[in-house]
Design a protein around this motif. Sequence first.
Motif, PDB file in Angstrom:
ATOM      1  N   VAL A 105      46.646  30.211  41.390  1.00  0.00           N
ATOM      2  CA  VAL A 105      47.277  31.031  41.200  1.00  0.00           C
ATOM      3  C   VAL A 105      47.264  32.344  40.360  1.00  0.00           C
ATOM      4  O   VAL A 105      47.193  32.400  40.359  1.00  0.00           O
ATOM      5  CB  VAL A 105      48.755  30.578  41.583  1.00  0.00           C
ATOM      6  CG1 VAL A 105      50.322  31.408  41.784  1.00  0.00           C
ATOM      7  CG2 VAL A 105      49.691  29.491  42.471  1.00  0.00           C
ATOM      8  N   PHE A 106      47.157  32.871  41.263  1.00  0.00           N
ATOM      9  CA  PHE A 106      47.203  34.875  41.155  1.00  0.00           C
ATOM     10  C   PHE A 106      48.348  35.306  41.420  1.00  0.00           C
ATOM     11  O   PHE A 106      48.911  35.375  42.448  1.00  0.00           O
ATOM     12  CB  PHE A 106      45.763  35.396  41.712  1.00  0.00           C
ATOM     13  CG  PHE A 106      44.822  34.981  41.769  1.00  0.00           C
ATOM     14  CD1 PHE A 106      43.855  35.070  40.637  1.00  0.00           C
ATOM     15  CD2 PHE A 106      44.779  34.036  41.933  1.00  0.00           C
ATOM     16  CE1 PHE A 106      42.802  34.516  40.362  1.00  0.00           C
ATOM     17  CE2 PHE A 106      42.808  33.229  42.135  1.00  0.00           C
ATOM     18  CZ  PHE A 106      42.411  33.514  41.435  1.00  0.00           C
ATOM     19  N   THR A 107      49.103  36.369  40.424  1.00  0.00           N
ATOM     20  CA  THR A 107      49.977  37.333  40.867  1.00  0.00           C
ATOM     21  C   THR A 107      49.296  38.817  40.473  1.00  0.00           C
ATOM     22  O   THR A 107      48.873  38.642  39.294  1.00  0.00           O
ATOM     23  CB  THR A 107      50.904  36.758  39.556  1.00  0.00           C
ATOM     24  OG1 THR A 107      51.520  35.730  39.466  1.00  0.00           O
ATOM     25  CG2 THR A 107      52.463  37.471  39.576  1.00  0.00           C
ATOM     26  N   PHE A 108      49.698  39.800  41.684  1.00  0.00           N
ATOM     27  CA  PHE A 108      49.635  40.946  41.657  1.00  0.00           C
ATOM     28  C   PHE A 108      50.933  41.333  40.793  1.00  0.00           C
ATOM     29  O   PHE A 108      51.606  41.559  41.920  1.00  0.00           O
ATOM     30  CB  PHE A 108      48.628  41.471  42.615  1.00  0.00           C
ATOM     31  CG  PHE A 108      47.311  40.766  43.247  1.00  0.00           C
ATOM     32  CD1 PHE A 108      46.142  41.518  42.703  1.00  0.00           C
ATOM     33  CD2 PHE A 108      47.888  39.676  43.511  1.00  0.00           C
ATOM     34  CE1 PHE A 108      45.173  40.909  42.758  1.00  0.00           C
ATOM     35  CE2 PHE A 108      46.490  38.904  44.199  1.00  0.00           C
ATOM     36  CZ  PHE A 108      45.370  39.303  44.237  1.00  0.00           C
ATOM     37  N   GLU A 109      50.901  42.825  39.951  1.00  0.00           N
ATOM     38  CA  GLU A 109      51.676  43.205  39.893  1.00  0.00           C
ATOM     39  C   GLU A 109      51.621  44.854  39.745  1.00  0.00           C
ATOM     40  O   GLU A 109      50.697  45.033  38.867  1.00  0.00           O
ATOM     41  CB  GLU A 109      52.249  42.726  38.486  1.00  0.00           C
ATOM     42  CG  GLU A 109      53.175  43.367  37.337  1.00  0.00           C
ATOM     43  CD  GLU A 109      53.398  43.396  36.339  1.00  0.00           C
ATOM     44  OE1 GLU A 109      54.324  44.101  34.653  1.00  0.00           O
ATOM     45  OE2 GLU A 109      54.072  41.745  35.532  1.00  0.00           O
ATOM     46  N   SER A 110      52.881  45.466  40.251  1.00  0.00           N
ATOM     47  CA  SER A 110      52.618  46.663  40.264  1.00  0.00           C
ATOM     48  C   SER A 110      53.722  47.261  39.926  1.00  0.00           C
ATOM     49  O   SER A 110      55.379  46.660  40.091  1.00  0.00           O
ATOM     50  CB  SER A 110      51.949  46.935  41.796  1.00  0.00           C
ATOM     51  OG  SER A 110      52.957  46.907  42.784  1.00  0.00           O
ATOM     52  N   GLY A 111      54.447  48.738  40.197  1.00  0.00           N
ATOM     53  CA  GLY A 111      55.771  49.376  40.378  1.00  0.00           C
ATOM     54  C   GLY A 111      55.815  49.173  41.282  1.00  0.00           C
ATOM     55  O   GLY A 111      56.111  48.298  42.060  1.00  0.00           O
ATOM     56  N   TYR A 112      57.787  48.747  41.586  1.00  0.00           N
ATOM     57  CA  TYR A 112      58.554  47.906  42.661  1.00  0.00           C
ATOM     58  C   TYR A 112      58.809  48.662  43.427  1.00  0.00           C
ATOM     59  O   TYR A 112      58.882  48.601  45.092  1.00  0.00           O
ATOM     60  CB  TYR A 112      60.104  47.191  42.631  1.00  0.00           C
ATOM     61  CG  TYR A 112      60.904  48.885  41.858  1.00  0.00           C
ATOM     62  CD1 TYR A 112      61.486  48.790  42.687  1.00  0.00           C
ATOM     63  CD2 TYR A 112      60.788  49.148  40.627  1.00  0.00           C
ATOM     64  CE1 TYR A 112      62.753  50.087  42.596  1.00  0.00           C
ATOM     65  CE2 TYR A 112      61.873  49.900  40.778  1.00  0.00           C
ATOM     66  CZ  TYR A 112      62.863  50.535  41.053  1.00  0.00           C
ATOM     67  OH  TYR A 112      63.712  51.391  40.614  1.00  0.00           O
TER      68      TYR A 112
END
Length: 187
Positions: A99-106
Motif C-alpha cells: 500500500v502506497f500513500t501519495f501526499e500533496s496539498g489538498y
Amino acid sequence: MTHNPIVPDVVALLQQMLSAVEALSQPTALEGFSDYRKVVYSNITKGNGDGWYTLEGDKAITQPPVFTGRILQISFPMLERRGQEVRKFHLTMKANGSVFTFESGYDCFFSKTILATCAATSPEVLSQPVQLKTYVKELRTGDKTLAVSLRGANNQLLSSEWQNDDDWNAIAALAIANVNTANGCTQ
C-alpha cells in the motif's frame, strides 16, 4: 442534398481507429514502482522537476513519474508539517501487495485533477488498476506546477475538466463515494 448513411459509419470507425492508435502509443506501466517507499510526496520543487519523491532523513529522493495500482482511498488528514497543523490530500493505492500513500496539498493542481477525474469516473473503472503519470504543466501565469494524467486498465484516458472555483466539497464527496463503491465499501 441526399443523406449518405455510410458517412456516420466511417466517422465512427475513424474514431475507433484513433482511440486504438492512442492506446498503443501509451504503453501501460507495470504495477507499482520499483524500490519505492510507502509514503510518496508530490511537489514539483522538492521532486527535482519530476514531482514525486520520498524522504530519507531530510534528503528528497526523486522517483519515476509513472505508477500503476488500485485506488483504495481518498482522504484529507490534518498533519503536522514544519511545526504547523495543515490539511493534506492523501491518495492511497495498492500495487504488488503493498500500500502506497501519495501526499500533496489538498488544493493543488495534482490533487484537484485526481479528485475531478475520480468524481467523473465510474466505480467499475476505478475498481481496476489505474495508471498515474506526472508531468510539469505551465500555467497561464507562467508558473509551473505538477500535473497528473490518469489512464484506466484498458489504457483509456481518464479525465475531467475543472476550474479553481468549482464546488470542491461536492467534487471530493463524489470522488470519495466512487472510490468507496469501487472497493465495495458502503458510505
